[in-house]
Scaffold this motif. Structure first.
Motif, PDB file in Angstrom:
ATOM      1  N   ILE A 140       0.834  -1.193   0.000  1.00  0.00           N
ATOM      2  CA  ILE A 140       0.000   0.000   0.000  1.00  0.00           C
ATOM      3  C   ILE A 140       0.873   1.248   0.000  1.00  0.00           C
ATOM      4  O   ILE A 140       1.869   1.324   0.728  1.00  0.00           O
ATOM      5  CB  ILE A 140      -0.927   0.003   1.229  1.00  0.00           C
ATOM      6  N   ARG A 141       0.491   2.244  -0.764  1.00  0.00           N
ATOM      7  CA  ARG A 141       1.133   3.555  -0.719  1.00  0.00           C
ATOM      8  C   ARG A 141       0.176   4.517  -0.019  1.00  0.00           C
ATOM      9  O   ARG A 141      -1.005   4.586  -0.366  1.00  0.00           O
ATOM     10  CB  ARG A 141       1.445   4.051  -2.127  1.00  0.00           C
ATOM     11  N   ILE A 142       0.684   5.263   0.955  1.00  0.00           N
ATOM     12  CA  ILE A 142      -0.189   6.092   1.771  1.00  0.00           C
ATOM     13  C   ILE A 142       0.606   7.232   2.398  1.00  0.00           C
ATOM     14  O   ILE A 142       1.827   7.143   2.548  1.00  0.00           O
ATOM     15  CB  ILE A 142      -0.864   5.232   2.869  1.00  0.00           C
ATOM     16  N   GLY A 143      -0.091   8.311   2.749  1.00  0.00           N
ATOM     17  CA  GLY A 143       0.537   9.422   3.437  1.00  0.00           C
ATOM     18  C   GLY A 143       0.672   9.140   4.920  1.00  0.00           C
ATOM     19  O   GLY A 143      -0.258   8.629   5.558  1.00  0.00           O
ATOM     20  N   LEU A 144       1.829   9.471   5.471  1.00  0.00           N
ATOM     21  CA  LEU A 144       2.120   9.154   6.871  1.00  0.00           C
ATOM     22  C   LEU A 144       2.593  10.408   7.604  1.00  0.00           C
ATOM     23  O   LEU A 144       3.575  11.030   7.208  1.00  0.00           O
ATOM     24  CB  LEU A 144       3.213   8.083   6.925  1.00  0.00           C
ATOM     25  N   ALA A 169      -2.523   5.351  15.901  1.00  0.00           N
ATOM     26  CA  ALA A 169      -1.880   4.311  15.096  1.00  0.00           C
ATOM     27  C   ALA A 169      -2.515   4.256  13.709  1.00  0.00           C
ATOM     28  O   ALA A 169      -3.696   4.572  13.523  1.00  0.00           O
ATOM     29  CB  ALA A 169      -1.998   2.949  15.770  1.00  0.00           C
ATOM     30  N   LEU A 170      -1.711   3.845  12.747  1.00  0.00           N
ATOM     31  CA  LEU A 170      -2.171   3.588  11.384  1.00  0.00           C
ATOM     32  C   LEU A 170      -1.735   2.185  11.021  1.00  0.00           C
ATOM     33  O   LEU A 170      -0.531   1.898  10.936  1.00  0.00           O
ATOM     34  CB  LEU A 170      -1.579   4.605  10.400  1.00  0.00           C
ATOM     35  N   ALA A 171      -2.711   1.287  10.826  1.00  0.00           N
ATOM     36  CA  ALA A 171      -2.413  -0.111  10.501  1.00  0.00           C
ATOM     37  C   ALA A 171      -2.785  -0.386   9.049  1.00  0.00           C
ATOM     38  O   ALA A 171      -3.903  -0.117   8.625  1.00  0.00           O
ATOM     39  CB  ALA A 171      -3.184  -1.043  11.423  1.00  0.00           C
ATOM     40  N   LEU A 172      -1.841  -0.915   8.281  1.00  0.00           N
ATOM     41  CA  LEU A 172      -2.068  -1.292   6.890  1.00  0.00           C
ATOM     42  C   LEU A 172      -2.188  -2.805   6.821  1.00  0.00           C
ATOM     43  O   LEU A 172      -1.478  -3.524   7.527  1.00  0.00           O
ATOM     44  CB  LEU A 172      -0.906  -0.812   6.012  1.00  0.00           C
ATOM     45  N   PHE A 173      -3.065  -3.317   5.958  1.00  0.00           N
ATOM     46  CA  PHE A 173      -3.275  -4.765   5.941  1.00  0.00           C
ATOM     47  C   PHE A 173      -3.745  -5.254   4.575  1.00  0.00           C
ATOM     48  O   PHE A 173      -4.281  -4.499   3.764  1.00  0.00           O
ATOM     49  CB  PHE A 173      -4.281  -5.196   7.010  1.00  0.00           C
ATOM     50  N   SER A 215     -13.185   2.075  22.889  1.00  0.00           N
ATOM     51  CA  SER A 215     -12.382   2.257  24.101  1.00  0.00           C
ATOM     52  C   SER A 215     -11.717   3.626  24.162  1.00  0.00           C
ATOM     53  O   SER A 215     -10.523   3.752  24.449  1.00  0.00           O
ATOM     54  CB  SER A 215     -11.314   1.155  24.190  1.00  0.00           C
ATOM     55  N   GLY A 216     -12.498   4.658  23.860  1.00  0.00           N
ATOM     56  CA  GLY A 216     -11.981   6.010  23.953  1.00  0.00           C
ATOM     57  C   GLY A 216     -11.166   6.464  22.759  1.00  0.00           C
ATOM     58  O   GLY A 216     -10.513   7.507  22.823  1.00  0.00           O
ATOM     59  N   ARG A 217     -11.186   5.692  21.677  1.00  0.00           N
ATOM     60  CA  ARG A 217     -10.472   6.078  20.464  1.00  0.00           C
ATOM     61  C   ARG A 217     -11.430   6.097  19.279  1.00  0.00           C
ATOM     62  O   ARG A 217     -12.346   5.277  19.191  1.00  0.00           O
ATOM     63  CB  ARG A 217      -9.329   5.102  20.161  1.00  0.00           C
ATOM     64  N   ARG A 218     -11.212   7.034  18.363  1.00  0.00           N
ATOM     65  CA  ARG A 218     -11.923   7.030  17.099  1.00  0.00           C
ATOM     66  C   ARG A 218     -11.163   6.139  16.118  1.00  0.00           C
ATOM     67  O   ARG A 218      -9.944   6.043  16.179  1.00  0.00           O
ATOM     68  CB  ARG A 218     -12.019   8.446  16.513  1.00  0.00           C
ATOM     69  N   PHE A 219     -11.913   5.504  15.207  1.00  0.00           N
ATOM     70  CA  PHE A 219     -11.242   4.713  14.180  1.00  0.00           C
ATOM     71  C   PHE A 219     -11.905   4.959  12.824  1.00  0.00           C
ATOM     72  O   PHE A 219     -13.088   5.269  12.730  1.00  0.00           O
ATOM     73  CB  PHE A 219     -11.247   3.215  14.515  1.00  0.00           C
ATOM     74  N   PHE A 220     -11.109   4.846  11.791  1.00  0.00           N
ATOM     75  CA  PHE A 220     -11.555   5.000  10.415  1.00  0.00           C
ATOM     76  C   PHE A 220     -10.919   3.874   9.619  1.00  0.00           C
ATOM     77  O   PHE A 220      -9.699   3.782   9.514  1.00  0.00           O
ATOM     78  CB  PHE A 220     -11.128   6.359   9.848  1.00  0.00           C
ATOM     79  N   THR A 221     -11.744   2.981   9.062  1.00  0.00           N
ATOM     80  CA  THR A 221     -11.250   1.842   8.292  1.00  0.00           C
ATOM     81  C   THR A 221     -11.753   1.937   6.859  1.00  0.00           C
ATOM     82  O   THR A 221     -12.924   2.199   6.628  1.00  0.00           O
ATOM     83  CB  THR A 221     -11.722   0.505   8.905  1.00  0.00           C
ATOM     84  N   ARG A 222     -10.865   1.719   5.924  1.00  0.00           N
ATOM     85  CA  ARG A 222     -11.228   1.672   4.511  1.00  0.00           C
ATOM     86  C   ARG A 222     -10.564   0.459   3.886  1.00  0.00           C
ATOM     87  O   ARG A 222      -9.359   0.223   4.080  1.00  0.00           O
ATOM     88  CB  ARG A 222     -10.790   2.941   3.786  1.00  0.00           C
ATOM     89  N   ILE A 223     -11.331  -0.332   3.126  1.00  0.00           N
ATOM     90  CA  ILE A 223     -10.820  -1.507   2.434  1.00  0.00           C
ATOM     91  C   ILE A 223     -11.179  -1.374   0.962  1.00  0.00           C
ATOM     92  O   ILE A 223     -12.335  -1.105   0.626  1.00  0.00           O
ATOM     93  CB  ILE A 223     -11.404  -2.816   3.009  1.00  0.00           C
ATOM     94  N   ALA A 224     -10.191  -1.539   0.089  1.00  0.00           N
ATOM     95  CA  ALA A 224     -10.389  -1.383  -1.348  1.00  0.00           C
ATOM     96  C   ALA A 224     -10.220  -2.724  -2.052  1.00  0.00           C
ATOM     97  O   ALA A 224      -9.463  -3.593  -1.612  1.00  0.00           O
ATOM     98  CB  ALA A 224      -9.408  -0.362  -1.914  1.00  0.00           C
ATOM     99  N   LYS A 225     -10.925  -2.854  -3.174  1.00  0.00           N
ATOM    100  CA  LYS A 225     -10.872  -4.078  -3.974  1.00  0.00           C
ATOM    101  C   LYS A 225     -10.121  -3.807  -5.268  1.00  0.00           C
ATOM    102  O   LYS A 225     -10.340  -2.780  -5.919  1.00  0.00           O
ATOM    103  CB  LYS A 225     -12.290  -4.553  -4.282  1.00  0.00           C
ATOM    104  N   GLU A 227      -7.455  -6.014  -8.559  1.00  0.00           N
ATOM    105  CA  GLU A 227      -7.059  -7.299  -9.129  1.00  0.00           C
ATOM    106  C   GLU A 227      -6.143  -8.071  -8.186  1.00  0.00           C
ATOM    107  O   GLU A 227      -6.101  -9.301  -8.225  1.00  0.00           O
ATOM    108  CB  GLU A 227      -6.355  -7.076 -10.465  1.00  0.00           C
ATOM    109  N   ALA A 228      -5.428  -7.350  -7.334  1.00  0.00           N
ATOM    110  CA  ALA A 228      -4.513  -8.012  -6.397  1.00  0.00           C
ATOM    111  C   ALA A 228      -5.203  -8.448  -5.112  1.00  0.00           C
ATOM    112  O   ALA A 228      -4.555  -8.970  -4.208  1.00  0.00           O
ATOM    113  CB  ALA A 228      -3.341  -7.089  -6.074  1.00  0.00           C
ATOM    114  N   GLY A 229      -6.504  -8.224  -4.999  1.00  0.00           N
ATOM    115  CA  GLY A 229      -7.243  -8.632  -3.807  1.00  0.00           C
ATOM    116  C   GLY A 229      -7.798  -7.452  -3.036  1.00  0.00           C
ATOM    117  O   GLY A 229      -8.192  -6.438  -3.618  1.00  0.00           O
ATOM    118  N   LEU A 230      -7.854  -7.581  -1.712  1.00  0.00           N
ATOM    119  CA  LEU A 230      -8.384  -6.546  -0.833  1.00  0.00           C
ATOM    120  C   LEU A 230      -7.257  -5.999   0.040  1.00  0.00           C
ATOM    121  O   LEU A 230      -6.551  -6.754   0.696  1.00  0.00           O
ATOM    122  CB  LEU A 230      -9.492  -7.110   0.065  1.00  0.00           C
ATOM    123  N   ARG A 231      -7.121  -4.686   0.036  1.00  0.00           N
ATOM    124  CA  ARG A 231      -6.130  -4.027   0.878  1.00  0.00           C
ATOM    125  C   ARG A 231      -6.790  -2.850   1.581  1.00  0.00           C
ATOM    126  O   ARG A 231      -7.684  -2.209   1.023  1.00  0.00           O
ATOM    127  CB  ARG A 231      -4.945  -3.521   0.043  1.00  0.00           C
TER     128      ARG A 231
END
Length: 488
Positions: A140-144, A169-173, A215-225, A227-231
């Motif tokens: 994944i390419r992303i701004g950090l 935290a920023l978790a890539l998967f 647990s006192g934290r906000r979260f934002f999750t995005r999953i894209a589809k 040809e290489a699958g889901l990231r």
């Protein structure tokens, strides 16, 4: 279970981080209700200032338009997608920036004003040392924001970037190759422990998004589809962190490239000096609503969509308005459509709290070539807020949601979404909002008066998933569009 890596908190043991990451990514589609908002009335005519701002903005090259929107994100006035397309959010962001900078708030950024905006954005970007990185594990390419996320650890399916000072935290998967977006949307759309509450979820053909608190934290999750699958990624930060972290969420989301053409990294590009305005090709058709095929050659939509565009397009071909009723809020169009939908009223009226599904078209980002965008069909879960006759639902719907069918979990029509103003977006998505619905009984009466006999649908067993409902209704749905700016 599907092997997704997700959110991590600073200070946790690595094993605990992985377990929490997995839970967050797997439970990405639970329902939540935000404060209701009464939809605004449809606009009665064009706004001269907005149209002048649109003309000036669209005269700029696409790269400059995107650069302006990105700069507005860092200036804290824009919370949409940096796709270079113009809309009221871009106009409001420009005028808000002009007001704050004590400039003439006319929505038109002169070259010196664009330079001032670029300088302000660069200062904000460098304050957190925002850099583009390519994750060696997930690809994944992303701004950090490297000043905020100053440490990292690698999991089996991606890298976790975390803060040594707080629980940011920023978790890539990467998801299991066998997983699909509809499966995640349907199977994983459940609430988690009492400490975790989902406030928004949406499924589109090529991505899904979920936001909330845990647990006192906000979260934002995005999953894209692709040809290489889901990231995907999950960004988490303390619930009391404030607007600065909301801005970071938007910047991170807009930088997210799940399938980059080639590995890249380093410093995020700094906006170049504004070039002179150049003439651009007029914008393509714009989405004004969803149409429901109720009989061969007959399409049902909202009266507001018909009023906004007297010469609508269906399948990029001209359609004729046969009948429009302000009282019912409905319009009937003649178009080259074939498969009819079962639009007779559901055999059971919805009750407050019932779970529904809404299928409809949303405006997709402009093509990479700079060409016009193509509406995409998506589905969202909804909840009945008020019952008949003033039927309202709470759902996370996109702009131009009018005309989208609202279906119960037995696959029967409850109604269609009435015309509604676009809600405020957060990081390119919209929160749960209250929408009025034209009941199926009103639809049936309108069609009968127009000489169209509504087709009935057989009820199935209760508990259909939103994905199943969307697949069943998709053949009877069309995008209702209006011609390019300046055309009917």
């Amino acid at each position: 279970m599907t092997a997704l890596a997700a959110q991590a908190g600073a200070g946790r043991p690595r094993r605990t981080v992985a377990r929490g990451a997995l839970a967050c990514a797997m439970l990405v589609l639970a329902g939540g209700v935000a404060g209701a908002q009464i939809p605004a009335a449809a606009p009665t005519g064009p706004n001269p200032k907005l149209e002048a701002s649109r003309k000036a903005f669209e005269a700029l090259p696409e790269t400059e338009r995107k650069s302006i929107q990105d700069a507005l994100v860092w200036a804290g006035t824009y919370n949409g997608v940096t796709d270079g397309s113009f809309g009221k959010r871009t106009y409001d962001a420009i005028t808000t920036f002009e007001t704050r900078a004590k400039l003439t708030a006319d929505g038109i950024l002169a070259p010196q004003e664009r330079a001032h905006l670029a300088h302000a954005a660069t200062r904000a970007r460098e304050a957190v040392v925002f850099r583009l990185v390519t994750d060696p594990v997930s690809g994944i390419r992303i701004g950090l924001p490297t000043r905020v996320l100053d440490k990292s650890s690698q999991a089996r399916s991606g890298t976790v970037y975390a803060s040594s000072r707080d629980r940011t935290a920023l978790a890539l998967f990467v998801a299991d190759p066998a997983a699909t977006l509809p499966e995640l949307f349907d199977k994983l759309g459940v609430d988690g422990p009492p400490t975790r509450r989902v406030s928004y979820k949406v499924l589109r053909p090529d991505f899904l998004v979920v936001t909330g608190t845990d647990s006192g934290r906000r979260f934002f999750t995005r999953i894209a589809k692709g040809e290489a699958g889901l990231r995907g990624f999950t960004f988490t930060y303390p619930d009391d962190a404030g607007a600065a972290f909301d801005k970071l969420t938007i910047a991170i989301t807009n930088s997210f490239d799940p399938f980059p053409a080639r590995p890249s990294g380093g410093t995020a590009p700094t906006p170049a000096a504004p070039p002179a305005p150049v003439a651009q090709t007029p914008a393509g058709p714009r989405l004004v609503g969803t149409g429901l095929i109720v009989a061969p050659g007959r399409v049902l939509t909202t009266a507001a969509a018909a009023a906004e565009c007297p010469a609508p397009l269906i399948g990029r071909a001209r359609a004729q308005i046969l009948r429009s009723s302000a009282e019912s809020g409905l319009a009937l169009l003649e178009a080259g459509a074939a498969k009819a939908a079962p639009v007779a009223p559901a055999s059971r009226e919805p009750a407050a709290g019932d779970s529904l599904a809404v299928a409809g078209f949303a405006e997709a980002p402009a093509a990479a070539s700079g060409g016009p965008s193509v509406p995409t069909l998506g589905v969202a879960s909804a909840t009945v807020a008020t019952e008949q006759p003033a039927l309202r639902i709470i759902a996370p719907l996109q702009a131009q949601a009018g005309g989208s069918p609202v279906v119960d979990r037995r696959g029967q029509l409850v109604g269609i979404v009435a015309a509604a103003a676009a809600p405020r977006r957060i990081a390119g998505v919209v929160p749960q909002t209250s929408y009025a619905v034209v009941p199926a009984a009103t639809i049936a009466a309108f069609l009968t008066a127009a000489g169209v006999a509504p087709a009935a649908a057989e009820a199935t067993a209760d508990g259909l998933t939103a994905g199943t409902i969307a697949a069943a209704w998709a053949p009877a749905l069309v995008a209702v569009e209006c011609g390019p700016t300046g055309s009917p």
